[in-house]
Enzyme design. Structure first.
Site, mmCIF file in Angstrom:
data_model
loop_
_atom_site.group_PDB
_atom_site.id
_atom_site.type_symbol
_atom_site.label_atom_id
_atom_site.label_comp_id
_atom_site.label_asym_id
_atom_site.label_seq_id
_atom_site.Cartn_x
_atom_site.Cartn_y
_atom_site.Cartn_z
ATOM 1 N N GLU A 54 0.928 -1.208 -0.149
ATOM 2 C CA GLU A 54 -0.029 0.148 -0.088
ATOM 3 C C GLU A 54 0.719 1.134 0.055
ATOM 4 O O GLU A 54 0.628 2.155 -0.591
ATOM 5 C CB GLU A 54 -0.871 0.148 1.262
ATOM 6 C CG GLU A 54 -2.008 -1.030 1.128
ATOM 7 C CD GLU A 54 -3.025 -0.641 0.183
ATOM 8 O OE1 GLU A 54 -2.941 0.164 -0.340
ATOM 9 O OE2 GLU A 54 -4.051 -1.813 0.156
ATOM 10 N N ASP A 106 -4.819 -9.907 -7.571
ATOM 11 C CA ASP A 106 -5.325 -9.058 -8.791
ATOM 12 C C ASP A 106 -4.235 -8.270 -9.717
ATOM 13 O O ASP A 106 -3.736 -8.404 -10.912
ATOM 14 C CB ASP A 106 -6.509 -8.128 -8.525
ATOM 15 C CG ASP A 106 -6.128 -7.430 -7.457
ATOM 16 O OD1 ASP A 106 -5.081 -7.503 -6.722
ATOM 17 O OD2 ASP A 106 -6.811 -6.320 -6.953
ATOM 18 N N GLU A 117 -18.729 -6.020 -1.846
ATOM 19 C CA GLU A 117 -17.281 -6.492 -1.858
ATOM 20 C C GLU A 117 -17.213 -7.790 -2.174
ATOM 21 O O GLU A 117 -16.234 -8.274 -2.868
ATOM 22 C CB GLU A 117 -16.799 -6.330 -0.245
ATOM 23 C CG GLU A 117 -15.500 -6.828 -0.282
ATOM 24 C CD GLU A 117 -14.341 -5.827 -0.679
ATOM 25 O OE1 GLU A 117 -13.250 -6.256 -0.767
ATOM 26 O OE2 GLU A 117 -14.697 -4.676 -1.169
ATOM 27 N N GLU A 119 -12.391 0.235 -9.237
ATOM 28 C CA GLU A 119 -11.849 -0.910 -10.387
ATOM 29 C C GLU A 119 -12.970 -0.967 -11.466
ATOM 30 O O GLU A 119 -12.788 -1.022 -12.758
ATOM 31 C CB GLU A 119 -11.769 -2.254 -9.686
ATOM 32 C CG GLU A 119 -10.513 -2.391 -8.956
ATOM 33 C CD GLU A 119 -10.553 -1.687 -7.749
ATOM 34 O OE1 GLU A 119 -9.317 -1.717 -6.887
ATOM 35 O OE2 GLU A 119 -11.656 -1.301 -7.127
#
Length: 1003
Positions: A114, A295, A422, A443
């Site tokens: 992150e 991902d 989610e 996304e």
């Protein structure tokens, strides 16, 4: 939308990390609960929302809505000045000390991933906008000499920019480097920005080569060393850009090593898993998919190819600075720097995703599932909102049709919930496990943007309009934008994630700004997974480095990448419609899978904007009413985009059924009845067995797909099967329970293929022929059967041993010996080998001898039983001379080479002989690869004996000689020259309703 969030953050929360929009307060680290990783992993106490917002301000500065003053550019420059004021200019000089810290010298334990994508990526991208590497309309940074001799940019607000953001990015990157001190090359998941990694006691960083382990600041305390594929493998873009701009190669080298350390550990399915231990390199989770924890690994494989192709690395990967970590893998690592290698990873991964994870149109509408990393068996049927990035990635790689199909389902789900939950289950049609929040994730909007750029289909503009209206209606507060805690109830969360400003707002701006300079930039730039655009300059900006920093390893190479692939043109417009998507015959299939037809229409308007609109005429009723929710789609499309008299394609229903065998009076289904083997499941008892069948296996003949489809066993009792897994059933086991007249389970003998079982003397065997798999290519044919390798009981999940050799695959035999490093010898000292053989056709073909089948291996993998023939004669092609009379009279098997003459001539040169159990029973012809030119490697064409067999005298042979043909050339011929015994093992298959079951093998 963006200004409402950004202005309120700067007013109520800066210099803290995020804003709490419901209470108008700042959100920082949870100091009271260090284990609160949902907060502490991301919030590093370095004004995260400002760092994440700078690039959106730079993008907005080129918007057509900005006036002559250019509010966004002013905010961008003021934001940079505010950040430098808090954290210094990144030098060792007095100006390097900010109000909060010198650089990022903060006692904050953060997640490496992150911090890289948000912190390092945001700083680097903002720097590239500031110096003109990335475009801002009307901004031409005039460069003047600063007092220290480096170039600087004087801004209207009085701030002089001379590379502060780049130096701060380097400072932050250096503070993350301790996490890369692992033996595996996989970085630890977390690092303290001030203290490094004292909590990872086993790190090589704490080792002393002379005195052993150094004093540990903190002993082992249960700190998790588990990271994920996305977290460890998605550092490439940011760290490579940082290395190219600073001249420090460590960032690029270590991030590339981490990527390849993950990929080299991919499972047998060709996919990477969700969780992996940074210290051992072992997978901690056997789940695989395209969403959370995985991902961006695939995303960065594809984008690395784009980014690196414009400016390949100038320094060798094996050349490390003295302080860098030694290469854990050793050997050549040239492929680490080759852009084509990353392209190859994406292509291989995409093929594996489509094979194991993608469910096609036969499942109502195409979608992706979660599968087992090792077997490919289905593990779960939920979709997560992070996986909504995938259509965008497919668009970038030119797979527009697959991207369109995947995006349709995401759009249907958004229409149903006015957001993406989610996690949502395709099997139940509801939110999975209560995970119904939407925190403002970008996304879905990101994929919408990329698809519109590629297709120019107005459908995607209306999807974007739907998203904007829903966000306004459900997420607006007077102090910013909330997340949605439950998309079903509308309950809101008191947090405005930094990525809402960084990504969600940015992609919406770019979607509705077709002439934005980023949309027309002809360069190899990419968006990182936080939405920050990055580009590798052809000449690194060394002048922006601190004067004390070195410039070793600076890359200034400029060479374009090469690829024969091109993106497809946009889909053609259909008659009577401007939208190819709206004209698709499967448009409503996604709506059906999303269960939109069960959702009622909501007429009641509920939004805080309703009260706010009384004093703000700019807010209209259209901002709070979404015409898309709880209806069929196309939702927001005007009628002129909907084709008149349009019809939908019929939804295909994939044939499925169960085969349940009766329970024997004395038969009990125990755990031992099913045994897990390396490539499937061995059925030891058929009593009470239930096979779940599905017809979804495409027939591939010689590389040419056929429209026919075969059945496949997709589950045994409650055990899911992967697409490549086999079910092995002993012939005797099946014979006891199978009714020959049962159309759903019919045993059929293979009339064209048979296995030759051979005992061979072991002398010189290992040096000349390591394993039988050396004889054939591993191509899968319609007549091949995979190996049976014993492993563990089916109910156990035992990892594969690295010492096992993946051999005896494809054309070898139904049953192979247990894999060891050396072949297994029988109790008589012989090696048992298995060869697939094909029978001839035509008038001269003779049936095989009626002998008992040779037995396969026992449970330990050792051969069982003797073989029927022991007298074997090996000769050449048998074309020019007649064999001696004694050969067919005294030998049971004759082995000859293919070529030189016809099959009929070879048989004619065999003298007549009186039949007996010791005389000639079988002729084996050994074929060579050049004889099967034009066929896939390992394939054989059935020999044609078009005329009746003749004797050497030209008379019709009264008793035709059975013949088979094998492949392998000289290696096979050499094996037969050492053969001391030979037998036959016939092949059987199972058919359901006349259709073969592709993965059920009778042994």
């Amino acid at each position: 939308m963006f200004y409402h969030g950004y202005d309120n953050y700067m007013k109520h929360a800066f210099p803290e990390d995020e804003l709490k929009p419901l209470t108008c307060k700042p959100l920082g680290r949870d100091r009271l609960d260090p284990t609160h990783i949902a907060i502490n992993d991301v919030l590093g106490n370095y004004s995260l929302s400002l760092v994440d917002s700078l690039t959106t301000l730079a993008v907005l500065a080129s918007s057509s809505t900005e006036g002559r003053r250019n509010k966004a550019l002013h905010h961008f420059q003021s934001g940079v000045a505010a950040l430098v004021e808090q954290y210094g200019d990144g030098t060792d000089e007095p100006a390097g000390q900010g109000l909060r810290a010198r650089g990022f010298d903060l006692d904050s334990k953060v997640q490496v991933f992150e911090t890289v994508i948000r912190g390092v990526g945001g700083l680097l991208s903002a720097h590239q906008f500031a110096v003109g590497d990335l475009p801002i309309t009307g901004y031409r940074p005039p460069k003047t000499k600063a007092g220290n001799g480096s170039n600087s940019v004087q801004w209207p607000n009085g701030f002089r920019y001379n590379g502060q953001l780049l130096r701060l990015a380097e400072d932050l990157g250096n503070r993350l480097l301790p996490a890369f001190h692992t033996d595996t090359g996989i970085p630890y998941p977390r690092v303290n920005l001030r203290h490094g990694i004292p909590f990872y006691a086993e790190s090589p960083l704490h080792r002393d080569a002379e005195n052993g382990m150094c004093h540990r600041i903190q002993q082992r305390n249960g700190e998790l060393t588990e990271t994920c594929s996305a977290g460890a493998g998605s550092l490439l873009l940011e760290f490579t850009t940082l290395s190219r701009l600073t001249g420090d190669p460590r960032f690029e080298q270590l991030s590339k090593r981490a990527f390849w350390s993950i990929w080299e550990r991919k499972g047998p399915t060709g996919l990477v898993g969700a969780g992996i231990d940074a210290e051992t390199g072992l997978w901690t989770s056997s789940y695989t998919g395209i969403g959370a924890s995985i991902d961006s690994f695939y995303e960065y494989a594809a984008k690395a190819y784009v980014l690196f192709s414009a400016a390949p690395a100038a320094t060798s990967f094996d050349t490390f600075p003295p302080t860098a970590i030694s290469d854990a893998h050793g050997g050549s690592s040239q492929h680490f720097d080759d852009p084509e290698s990353y392209h190859g990873v994406w292509k291989d991964a995409h093929a594996a995703i489509n094979h194991h994870l993608r469910r096609g149109r036969m499942y109502i509408h195409p979608h992706y599932i979660q599968a087992d990393l090792f077997t490919g068996a289905a593990r779960a049927f939920w979709f997560d909102s992070l996986g909504a990035f995938f259509p965008g990635l497919l668009t970038l790689t030119g797979d527009i049709e697959e991207a369109t199909e995947a995006h349709l389902l995401n759009t249907a789900l958004w229409s149903r919930y006015s957001a993406l939950p989610e996690r949502w289950s395709t099997s139940s049609g509801s939110v999975e496990s209560g995970l119904g929040w939407w925190g403002g994730r970008p996304e879905f909007i990101e994929s919408t943007y990329h698809l519109y750029r590629a297709t120019q289909d107005p459908w995607y503009l209306h999807v974007g309009e739907m998203v904007v209206r829903d966000i306004k209606r459900r997420c607006w507060t007077k102090c910013g934008w909330t997340g949605i805690q439950d998309v079903r109830t509308g309950e809101r969360s008191d947090r405005m994630e930094s990525y809402f400003l960084s990504e969600t707002a940015k992609y919406l701006i770019l979607l509705f700004e077709p002439d934005h300079p980023l949309n027309k930039l002809d360069a190899s730039f990419v968006f990182n997974t936080e939405g920050h655009p990055l580009i590798l300059p052809r000449v690194a900006h060394q002048q922006y480095r601190a004067s004390t920093a070195s410039a070793k390893g600076a890359s200034n190479v400029a060479s374009g990448g090469s690829s024969s692939q091109t993106c497809p043109p946009p889909p053609a417009h259909h008659p009577f419609s401007d939208s190819p998507v709206a004209s698709r015959g499967d448009l409503y299939h996604a709506a059906n899978l999303a269960r939109l037809h069960f959702m009622p229409t909501h007429e009641t308007l509920e939004s805080p904007l309703i009260e706010y609109s009384a004093d703000h005429p700019s807010v209209s009723i259209s901002d709070v009413r979404s015409p898309s929710n709880y209806t069929y789609f196309p939702w927001t499309l005007p009628l002129e985009l909907v084709p008149p008299n349009a019809t939908c394609d019929k939804m295909t229903a994939r044939p499925t059924f169960d085969i349940t065998f009766p329970t024997h009076p004395h038969g009990v289904l125990t755990p031992g009845s099913l045994q897990r083997v390396l490539n499937g499941i061995l059925v030891n008892s058929i009593s009470g067995l239930r096979l779940g069948m599905i017809q979804d296996v495409k027939v591939d003949i010689g590389g040419i797909p056929s429209s026919a489809e075969l059945y496949r066993v997709q589950a045994i009792n409650n055990i899911a099967m992967g697409k490549d897994e086999k079910v092995f059933v002993a012939k005797d086991t099946a014979a006891d329970a199978v009714n020959p007249l049962d159309p759903n389970f019919t045993r059929v003998r293979d009339m064209s293929m048979v296995d030759l079982v051979i005992d061979v003397t072991p002398e010189h065997m290992c040096s000349k022929l390591n394993t039988t798999s050396d004889l054939f290519d591993n191509s899968v044919t319609s007549t091949s059967s995979p190996d049976l390798v014993y492993s563990s009981p089916a109910h156990e999940n035992v990892p594969h041993e690295s010492s096992m050799m993946h051999a005896f695959n494809s054309l070898i035999e139904h049953v192979a010996a247990l894999i060891h490093n050396d072949p297994q010898e029988t109790t008589t000292g012989y090696l048992r080998e298995y060869f697939p053989a094909i029978t001839p056709t035509g008038a001269g073909a003779a049936p095989l001898p009626d002998v008992e089948d040779a037995l396969g291996p026992d449970m330990s993998g050792s051969p069982r039983g003797g073989l029927v023939w022991h007298s074997i004669y090996v000769t050449d092609n048998n074309c020019n001379n007649r064999l001696p009379v004694s050969v067919p009279r005294d030998h049971q098997v004759l082995v000859i080479k293919r070529g030189g003459c016809s099959f009929g001539q070879k048989l004619q040169n065999i003298p007549t002989f009186p039949p007996s159990k010791n005389s000639l029973q079988l002729v084996i012809v050994v074929s060579y690869d050049d004889a099967e030119a034009g066929l896939p490697s390992g394939w054989l064409v059935r020999p044609l004996l078009e005329k009746h067999q003749l004797t050497p005298a030209g008379l019709s042979r009264h008793r035709p000689i059975p013949m088979v043909m094998v492949g392998g050339g000289d290696k096979t011929h050499d094996v037969f020259s050492r053969a001391v015994g030979l037998g036959l093992k016939r092949r059987y298959s199972i058919q359901a309703q006349g259709v073969p079951i592709s993965n059920l093998i009778i042994i």
